[in-house]
Design an enzyme around this catalytic site. Structure first.
Site, PDB file in Angstrom:
ATOM      1  CG  ASN A  69      18.979 -67.066 -19.537  1.00 43.54           C
ATOM      2  OD1 ASN A  69      19.884 -67.806 -19.143  1.00 43.54           O
ATOM      3  ND2 ASN A  69      17.689 -67.404 -19.503  1.00 43.54           N
TER       4      ASN A  69
ATOM      5  CB  ALA B  91      24.453 -74.822 -19.976  1.00 38.82           C
TER       6      ALA B  91
ATOM      7  NE  ARG C 130      16.602 -76.418 -13.107  1.00 37.76           N
ATOM      8  CZ  ARG C 130      16.845 -76.206 -14.408  1.00 37.76           C
ATOM      9  NH1 ARG C 130      17.002 -74.958 -14.840  1.00 37.76           N
ATOM     10  NH2 ARG C 130      16.911 -77.206 -15.239  1.00 37.76           N
TER      11      ARG C 130
ATOM     12  NE  ARG D 277      20.113 -77.218 -14.210  1.00 31.97           N
ATOM     13  CZ  ARG D 277      20.318 -77.392 -15.527  1.00 31.97           C
ATOM     14  NH1 ARG D 277      20.835 -76.421 -16.249  1.00 31.97           N
ATOM     15  NH2 ARG D 277      19.981 -78.524 -16.113  1.00 31.97           N
TER      16      ARG D 277
ATOM     17  CG  HIS E 292      25.778 -73.446 -14.663  1.00 32.01           C
ATOM     18  ND1 HIS E 292      25.350 -72.614 -13.645  1.00 32.01           N
ATOM     19  CD2 HIS E 292      24.663 -73.716 -15.410  1.00 32.01           C
ATOM     20  CE1 HIS E 292      24.041 -72.415 -13.774  1.00 32.01           C
ATOM     21  NE2 HIS E 292      23.597 -73.070 -14.833  1.00 32.01           N
TER      22      HIS E 292
ATOM     23  CG  HIS F  97      19.940 -67.915 -14.344  1.00 34.54           C
ATOM     24  ND1 HIS F  97      20.627 -68.443 -15.412  1.00 34.54           N
ATOM     25  CD2 HIS F  97      20.860 -67.286 -13.573  1.00 34.54           C
ATOM     26  CE1 HIS F  97      21.900 -68.157 -15.281  1.00 34.54           C
ATOM     27  NE2 HIS F  97      22.079 -67.447 -14.178  1.00 34.54           N
ATOM     28  CB  ILE F  98      13.719 -68.766 -17.158  1.00 33.67           C
ATOM     29  CG1 ILE F  98      13.966 -67.849 -18.361  1.00 33.67           C
ATOM     30  CG2 ILE F  98      12.245 -69.159 -17.063  1.00 33.67           C
ATOM     31  CD1 ILE F  98      13.852 -68.553 -19.721  1.00 33.67           C
ATOM     32  CB  SER F  99      14.729 -72.296 -13.693  1.00 29.52           C
ATOM     33  OG  SER F  99      16.122 -72.384 -13.978  1.00 29.52           O
TER      34      SER F  99
ATOM     35  NE  ARG G 226      16.515 -75.893 -22.191  1.00 32.57           N
ATOM     36  CZ  ARG G 226      17.402 -75.060 -21.686  1.00 32.57           C
ATOM     37  NH1 ARG G 226      17.295 -73.751 -21.917  1.00 32.57           N
ATOM     38  NH2 ARG G 226      18.388 -75.500 -20.953  1.00 32.57           N
TER      39      ARG G 226
ATOM     40  CG  ASP H 115      38.427 -63.870 -18.260  1.00 30.84           C
ATOM     41  OD1 ASP H 115      38.264 -63.638 -17.049  1.00 30.84           O
ATOM     42  OD2 ASP H 115      39.240 -64.714 -18.693  1.00 30.84           O
TER      43      ASP H 115
ATOM     44  N   PRO I 255      22.748 -70.548 -25.111  1.00 32.52           N
ATOM     45  CG  PRO I 255      24.200 -72.085 -24.173  1.00 32.52           C
ATOM     46  CD  PRO I 255      24.002 -70.612 -24.369  1.00 32.52           C
ATOM     47  CG  ASN I 256      20.392 -75.781 -25.292  1.00 30.29           C
ATOM     48  OD1 ASN I 256      20.380 -76.334 -26.390  1.00 30.29           O
ATOM     49  ND2 ASN I 256      21.358 -75.986 -24.400  1.00 30.29           N
TER      50      ASN I 256
ATOM     51  CD  GLU J  52      24.310 -64.953 -13.171  1.00 32.13           C
ATOM     52  OE1 GLU J  52      25.137 -64.299 -12.494  1.00 32.13           O
ATOM     53  OE2 GLU J  52      24.164 -66.182 -13.057  1.00 32.13           O
TER      54      GLU J  52
ATOM     55  CE1 TYR K 244      15.304 -73.169 -17.842  1.00 32.64           C
ATOM     56  CE2 TYR K 244      14.975 -75.257 -18.986  1.00 32.64           C
ATOM     57  CZ  TYR K 244      15.759 -74.428 -18.212  1.00 32.64           C
ATOM     58  OH  TYR K 244      17.005 -74.844 -17.805  1.00 32.64           O
TER      59      TYR K 244
HETATM   60  C1  DQA Z   1      18.847 -71.070 -17.316  1.00 33.56           C
HETATM   61  C2  DQA Z   1      19.377 -72.001 -16.224  1.00 33.56           C
HETATM   62  C3  DQA Z   1      20.607 -72.760 -16.689  1.00 33.56           C
HETATM   63  O1  DQA Z   1      21.082 -73.612 -15.663  1.00 33.56           O
HETATM   64  C4  DQA Z   1      20.265 -73.602 -17.912  1.00 33.56           C
HETATM   65  O2  DQA Z   1      21.421 -74.257 -18.381  1.00 33.56           O
HETATM   66  C5  DQA Z   1      19.595 -72.822 -18.981  1.00 33.56           C
HETATM   67  C6  DQA Z   1      18.595 -71.832 -18.617  1.00 33.56           C
HETATM   68  C7  DQA Z   1      17.526 -70.402 -16.917  1.00 33.56           C
HETATM   69  O3  DQA Z   1      17.145 -69.459 -17.591  1.00 33.56           O
HETATM   70  O4  DQA Z   1      16.882 -70.822 -15.948  1.00 33.56           O
HETATM   71  O5  DQA Z   1      19.830 -73.050 -20.170  1.00 33.56           O
HETATM   72  O6  DQA Z   1      19.813 -70.058 -17.553  1.00 33.56           O
END
Ligand code: DQA
Length: 147
Positions: A79, A82, A112, A116, A85, A105-107, A18, A92, A10-11, A103, A23
């Protein structure tokens, strides 16, 4: 040639506009282009997807498990945004599908907010990476190729 499946949750369709301080300014299309390059240099085909819907991500992970069992998939880079978390269902799905999954994550989620710091994905993942910016996608593909 095996495929690398890159799943974005998502997002992540909003990348570029964003929270650019967190990011960066590259769009999801830019990330896809970077993944095309990384896959080409590791002799992998690319399958790149994004969804804002948890169930769709779960269906794709199940599909990935079947493809890996059939020998056509190298693994998944996820990725989960959210859902990382919150989603026991994604945890599962990864375990149930038996798929090799990184797994991503960009950040650096650990630098943070406290909410997270916990991931439901990590215990089901083969490897975890965070904080390399969008370049992390290329690094994750290289890692997947080397497994
Ligand atoms: C994220 C980190 C997550 O906490 C956040 O909700 C995202 C992006 C990242 O790529 O850093 O949507 O997965």
């Amino acid at each position: 040639m095996k495929t690398a499946l890159i799943l974005n949750g998502p997002n992540l369709n909003l990348l570029g506009t964003r929270e650019p301080a967190v990011y960066g300014s590259q769009t999801l299309a830019d990330v896809k282009a970077l993944c095309v390059q990384a896959c080409a240099s590791h002799n992998l085909a690319l399958d790149f997807r994004q969804s804002n819907h948890e169930g769709e991500l779960i269906d794709w992970i199940h599909e990935a498990g079947r493809a890996q069992a059939a020998g056509t998939l190298a693994g998944v880079v996820l990725n989960a945004g959210a859902y990382t978390h919150t989603s026991i269902a994604l945890h599962d799905a990864i375990k149930g599908a038996g798929v090799t999954l990184i797994e991503l994550h960009i950040s650096n989620v650990h630098a943070r907010e406290a909410f997270r710091h916990h991931s439901y994905i990590s215990p089901a993942a083969r490897a975890v990476m965070a904080g390399f910016g969008v370049q992390g996608y290329a690094l994750a593909i290289a890692g997947l190729a080397g497994l």
